[in-house]
Write a protein that holds these residues in place. Structure first.
Motif, PDB file in Angstrom:
ATOM      1  N   LYS A 150      68.262 -28.636 -88.932  1.00 14.70           N
ATOM      2  CA  LYS A 150      67.162 -28.384 -89.870  1.00 14.70           C
ATOM      3  C   LYS A 150      65.816 -28.352 -89.169  1.00 14.70           C
ATOM      4  O   LYS A 150      64.942 -27.566 -89.530  1.00 14.70           O
ATOM      5  N   THR A 151      65.647 -29.207 -88.157  1.00 16.89           N
ATOM      6  CA  THR A 151      64.393 -29.174 -87.392  1.00 16.89           C
ATOM      7  C   THR A 151      64.242 -27.823 -86.712  1.00 16.89           C
ATOM      8  O   THR A 151      63.171 -27.211 -86.720  1.00 16.89           O
ATOM      9  N   GLU A 152      65.327 -27.342 -86.151  1.00 16.34           N
ATOM     10  CA  GLU A 152      65.315 -26.079 -85.434  1.00 16.34           C
ATOM     11  C   GLU A 152      65.051 -24.920 -86.393  1.00 16.34           C
ATOM     12  O   GLU A 152      64.336 -23.975 -86.066  1.00 16.34           O
ATOM     13  N   LEU A 153      65.607 -24.997 -87.586  1.00 16.66           N
ATOM     14  CA  LEU A 153      65.511 -23.890 -88.543  1.00 16.66           C
ATOM     15  C   LEU A 153      64.133 -23.787 -89.196  1.00 16.66           C
ATOM     16  O   LEU A 153      63.776 -22.737 -89.715  1.00 16.66           O
ATOM     17  N   GLN A 154      63.367 -24.875 -89.197  1.00 21.88           N
ATOM     18  CA  GLN A 154      62.071 -24.917 -89.891  1.00 21.88           C
ATOM     19  C   GLN A 154      62.189 -24.421 -91.324  1.00 21.88           C
ATOM     20  O   GLN A 154      62.886 -25.031 -92.110  1.00 21.88           O
ATOM     21  N   ASP A 155      61.553 -23.285 -91.649  1.00 19.27           N
ATOM     22  CA  ASP A 155      61.568 -22.873 -93.052  1.00 19.27           C
ATOM     23  C   ASP A 155      62.733 -21.953 -93.424  1.00 19.27           C
ATOM     24  O   ASP A 155      62.840 -21.512 -94.557  1.00 19.27           O
ATOM     25  N   VAL A 156      63.616 -21.677 -92.470  1.00 15.11           N
ATOM     26  CA  VAL A 156      64.811 -20.907 -92.821  1.00 15.11           C
ATOM     27  C   VAL A 156      65.826 -21.890 -93.396  1.00 15.11           C
ATOM     28  O   VAL A 156      66.019 -22.975 -92.873  1.00 15.11           O
ATOM     29  N   SER A 157      66.464 -21.501 -94.495  1.00 17.37           N
ATOM     30  CA  SER A 157      67.363 -22.440 -95.176  1.00 17.37           C
ATOM     31  C   SER A 157      68.730 -22.517 -94.513  1.00 17.37           C
ATOM     32  O   SER A 157      69.258 -21.527 -94.016  1.00 17.37           O
ATOM     33  N   ILE A 158      69.300 -23.719 -94.563  1.00 21.26           N
ATOM     34  CA  ILE A 158      70.644 -23.933 -94.007  1.00 21.26           C
ATOM     35  C   ILE A 158      71.692 -23.262 -94.899  1.00 21.26           C
ATOM     36  O   ILE A 158      72.850 -23.121 -94.528  1.00 21.26           O
ATOM     37  N   THR A 159      71.262 -22.791 -96.081  1.00 17.61           N
ATOM     38  CA  THR A 159      72.212 -22.118 -96.966  1.00 17.61           C
ATOM     39  C   THR A 159      72.321 -20.618 -96.644  1.00 17.61           C
ATOM     40  O   THR A 159      73.123 -19.919 -97.250  1.00 17.61           O
ATOM     41  N   ASN A 160      71.530 -20.154 -95.714  1.00 19.11           N
ATOM     42  CA  ASN A 160      71.583 -18.738 -95.331  1.00 19.11           C
ATOM     43  C   ASN A 160      72.962 -18.401 -94.745  1.00 19.11           C
ATOM     44  O   ASN A 160      73.427 -19.086 -93.843  1.00 19.11           O
ATOM     45  N   PRO A 161      73.614 -17.339 -95.249  1.00 17.58           N
ATOM     46  CA  PRO A 161      74.979 -17.032 -94.784  1.00 17.58           C
ATOM     47  C   PRO A 161      75.089 -16.844 -93.275  1.00 17.58           C
ATOM     48  O   PRO A 161      76.094 -17.202 -92.676  1.00 17.58           O
ATOM     49  N   LYS A 162      74.038 -16.269 -92.664  1.00 17.93           N
ATOM     50  CA  LYS A 162      74.106 -16.056 -91.212  1.00 17.93           C
ATOM     51  C   LYS A 162      74.038 -17.393 -90.474  1.00 17.93           C
ATOM     52  O   LYS A 162      74.636 -17.562 -89.416  1.00 17.93           O
ATOM     53  N   VAL A 163      73.286 -18.332 -91.048  1.00 14.12           N
ATOM     54  CA  VAL A 163      73.200 -19.667 -90.440  1.00 14.12           C
ATOM     55  C   VAL A 163      74.549 -20.382 -90.573  1.00 14.12           C
ATOM     56  O   VAL A 163      75.027 -21.020 -89.635  1.00 14.12           O
ATOM     57  N   ILE A 164      75.173 -20.238 -91.744  1.00 16.48           N
ATOM     58  CA  ILE A 164      76.474 -20.887 -91.958  1.00 16.48           C
ATOM     59  C   ILE A 164      77.481 -20.375 -90.932  1.00 16.48           C
ATOM     60  O   ILE A 164      78.210 -21.154 -90.312  1.00 16.48           O
ATOM     61  N   LYS A 165      77.479 -19.072 -90.746  1.00 13.50           N
ATOM     62  CA  LYS A 165      78.403 -18.460 -89.793  1.00 13.50           C
ATOM     63  C   LYS A 165      78.120 -18.974 -88.381  1.00 13.50           C
ATOM     64  O   LYS A 165      79.036 -19.313 -87.634  1.00 13.50           O
ATOM     65  N   PHE A 166      76.837 -19.057 -88.058  1.00 13.68           N
ATOM     66  CA  PHE A 166      76.457 -19.554 -86.735  1.00 13.68           C
ATOM     67  C   PHE A 166      76.958 -20.976 -86.528  1.00 13.68           C
ATOM     68  O   PHE A 166      77.528 -21.308 -85.487  1.00 13.68           O
ATOM     69  N   ILE A 167      76.734 -21.830 -87.534  1.00 12.87           N
ATOM     70  CA  ILE A 167      77.139 -23.238 -87.410  1.00 12.87           C
ATOM     71  C   ILE A 167      78.645 -23.333 -87.205  1.00 12.87           C
ATOM     72  O   ILE A 167      79.125 -24.074 -86.351  1.00 12.87           O
ATOM     73  N   ARG A 168      79.390 -22.551 -87.990  1.00 13.12           N
ATOM     74  CA  ARG A 168      80.851 -22.593 -87.870  1.00 13.12           C
ATOM     75  C   ARG A 168      81.279 -22.221 -86.451  1.00 13.12           C
ATOM     76  O   ARG A 168      82.069 -22.904 -85.820  1.00 13.12           O
ATOM     77  N   GLU A 169      80.692 -21.125 -85.946  1.00 14.28           N
ATOM     78  CA  GLU A 169      81.084 -20.673 -84.604  1.00 14.28           C
ATOM     79  C   GLU A 169      80.671 -21.664 -83.539  1.00 14.28           C
ATOM     80  O   GLU A 169      81.400 -21.921 -82.584  1.00 14.28           O
ATOM     81  N   MET A 170      79.473 -22.258 -83.723  1.00 11.78           N
ATOM     82  CA  MET A 170      78.987 -23.216 -82.719  1.00 11.78           C
ATOM     83  C   MET A 170      79.931 -24.418 -82.642  1.00 11.78           C
ATOM     84  O   MET A 170      80.312 -24.849 -81.553  1.00 11.78           O
ATOM     85  N   ILE A 171      80.328 -24.933 -83.798  1.00 15.18           N
ATOM     86  CA  ILE A 171      81.227 -26.098 -83.787  1.00 15.18           C
ATOM     87  C   ILE A 171      82.578 -25.709 -83.193  1.00 15.18           C
ATOM     88  O   ILE A 171      83.127 -26.414 -82.346  1.00 15.18           O
TER      89      ILE A 171
ATOM     90  N   SER B   6      74.613 -22.899 -78.604  1.00 19.30           N
ATOM     91  CA  SER B   6      73.870 -24.157 -78.619  1.00 19.30           C
ATOM     92  C   SER B   6      72.685 -24.031 -79.562  1.00 19.30           C
ATOM     93  O   SER B   6      72.470 -23.000 -80.187  1.00 19.30           O
ATOM     94  N   LEU B   7      71.899 -25.107 -79.620  1.00 18.84           N
ATOM     95  CA  LEU B   7      70.723 -25.083 -80.499  1.00 18.84           C
ATOM     96  C   LEU B   7      69.718 -24.012 -80.079  1.00 18.84           C
ATOM     97  O   LEU B   7      68.981 -23.482 -80.901  1.00 18.84           O
ATOM     98  N   ALA B   8      69.704 -23.688 -78.787  1.00 19.28           N
ATOM     99  CA  ALA B   8      68.782 -22.647 -78.319  1.00 19.28           C
ATOM    100  C   ALA B   8      69.137 -21.304 -78.957  1.00 19.28           C
ATOM    101  O   ALA B   8      68.252 -20.521 -79.311  1.00 19.28           O
ATOM    102  N   ASP B   9      70.445 -21.072 -79.111  1.00 19.02           N
ATOM    103  CA  ASP B   9      70.861 -19.823 -79.764  1.00 19.02           C
ATOM    104  C   ASP B   9      70.470 -19.822 -81.232  1.00 19.02           C
ATOM    105  O   ASP B   9      70.159 -18.788 -81.810  1.00 19.02           O
ATOM    106  N   LYS B  12      66.993 -18.651 -81.649  1.00 17.26           N
ATOM    107  CA  LYS B  12      66.901 -17.190 -81.601  1.00 17.26           C
ATOM    108  C   LYS B  12      67.263 -16.579 -82.954  1.00 17.26           C
ATOM    109  O   LYS B  12      66.576 -15.705 -83.461  1.00 17.26           O
ATOM    110  N   LEU B  13      68.362 -17.089 -83.513  1.00 22.12           N
ATOM    111  CA  LEU B  13      68.806 -16.591 -84.815  1.00 22.12           C
ATOM    112  C   LEU B  13      67.730 -16.831 -85.865  1.00 22.12           C
ATOM    113  O   LEU B  13      67.427 -15.965 -86.684  1.00 22.12           O
TER     114      LEU B  13
END
Lengths: 181, 132
Positions: A150-171, B6-9, B12-13
């Motif tokens: 959330k700190t990294e995302l700032q004002d972009v919401s964690i509910t954004n589908p692209k963010v969800i996809k990113f989180i899944r892939e990162m984990i 990582s968080l850096a990516d 970017k997103l």
């Protein structure tokens, strides 16, 4: 339930209903000692001693929409069918902790399943709750924390589908990294 | 070796998304979005609600439909799980039962896009003539 990740998804709902602001999920795959441990800990409203006693009884539930509450009892039987243990401790006002151990190589142990997708879903469906997910194997450790996200995302919401996809892939990728033996 | 995200990516997103979102409203304000709640208690999860929810999040994004997909608890229709509650902006919520991936696809294509009612609606919140 056919995989442990689904049990986790289910048990965490209890924490969310209990208004937890922080939920910690840890998985320890200790292949060397043949033990798998799953811990789910929250800072929700907790339960009284009587409620804790009844919690894994399938005919006890705090809800009013139906008369049964199978979540914890299913998780308990999933643990016990592979020579494991199931433990639940709770303190009113402080939170609840569910701890399960299983024989890692037991034939009846369910596979872990899509844990990355589960964590990603939980994090995005409950944007006001924080999650810490910790995964330990014999070759490494990975921790995921929604506060950092959330700190990294700032004002972009964690509910954004692209963010969800990113989180899944990162984990997914990070768990794969620590599963190389 | 393949690179692990990582968080850096993520940063970017985020920068990328911020650019796209500038013209639109941001954040959790969902008034103008289609809202979908997936019932995800033990009954829903055991019947495959997670797969349906993954499908909805991915497909709605691919098909450019502004929607917020969240989890909810059990609505008491355990026999008809997985269930979804779909609320289109300015309309009454509608609950669909027995939603597998095929049904979810039908809901997106017919109900969300065209407003057609389809089979499988659970009459949870209907208005009778007397009440009108």
């Amino acid at each position: 339930m056919i995989e442990l990740a689904l049990h986790i998804l289910d048990i965490v709902q209890n924490s969310i209903v209990a208004k937890a602001s922080l939920i910690e999920i840890s998985i320890h795959e200790d292949v060397k000692n043949n033990v798998m441990t799953i811990l789910i800990e929250d800072n929700g409203k907790g339960m009284s001693k009587e409620e804790v006693k009844c919690a894994s009884d399938p005919y006890f539930t705090s809800r009013i929409t139906r008369k049964v509450g199978m979540g914890l009892s299913l998780f308990k039987s999933a643990a016990e069918q592979c020579s494991g243990t199931f433990n639940i401790t709770s303190e009113p006002g402080l939170g609840t902790k569910v701890a399960v151990t299983m024989q890692y190589a037991h034939l009846d142990r369910q596979p872990l399943g899509d844990i990355a997708g589960t964590i990603a879903l939980l994090a995005s469906s409950n944007p006001y709750t924080d999650f810490i997910y910790n995964h330990i194997t014999n070759s490494g450790e990975y921790t995921f924390n929604t506060k950092e996200i959330k700190t990294e995302l700032q004002d972009v919401s964690i509910t954004n589908p692209k963010v969800i996809k990113f989180i899944r892939e990162m984990i997914q990728e990070n768990i794969k990294e620590i599963n190389h033996l | 070796m393949t690179k692990v995200k990582s968080l850096a990516d993520l940063k970017k997103l985020k920068d990328n998304l911020q650019g796209q979102l500038k013209l639109r409203e941001k954040g959790l304000d969902a008034g103008s979005h289609v809202q979908i709640k997936v019932a995800m208690a033990t009954c829903g999860i055991a019947s495959g609600a997670k797969g349906v929810m993954d499908f909805l999040i991915e497909e709605l994004d691919k098909r450019n439909i502004e929607a917020v997909v969240t989890q909810t608890g059990c609505m008491g229709y355990c026999y008809a799980e997985p269930t979804l509650e779909v609320t289109k902006p300015g309309e009454e919520p509608i609950v669909f039962g027995y939603v597998d991936i095929r049904k979810a696809d039908e809901i997106i294509e017919k109900y969300i896009k065209n407003g057609e009612l389809i089979d499988g609606i659970i009459p949870q919140n209907y208005e009778t003539i007397q009440n009108k």
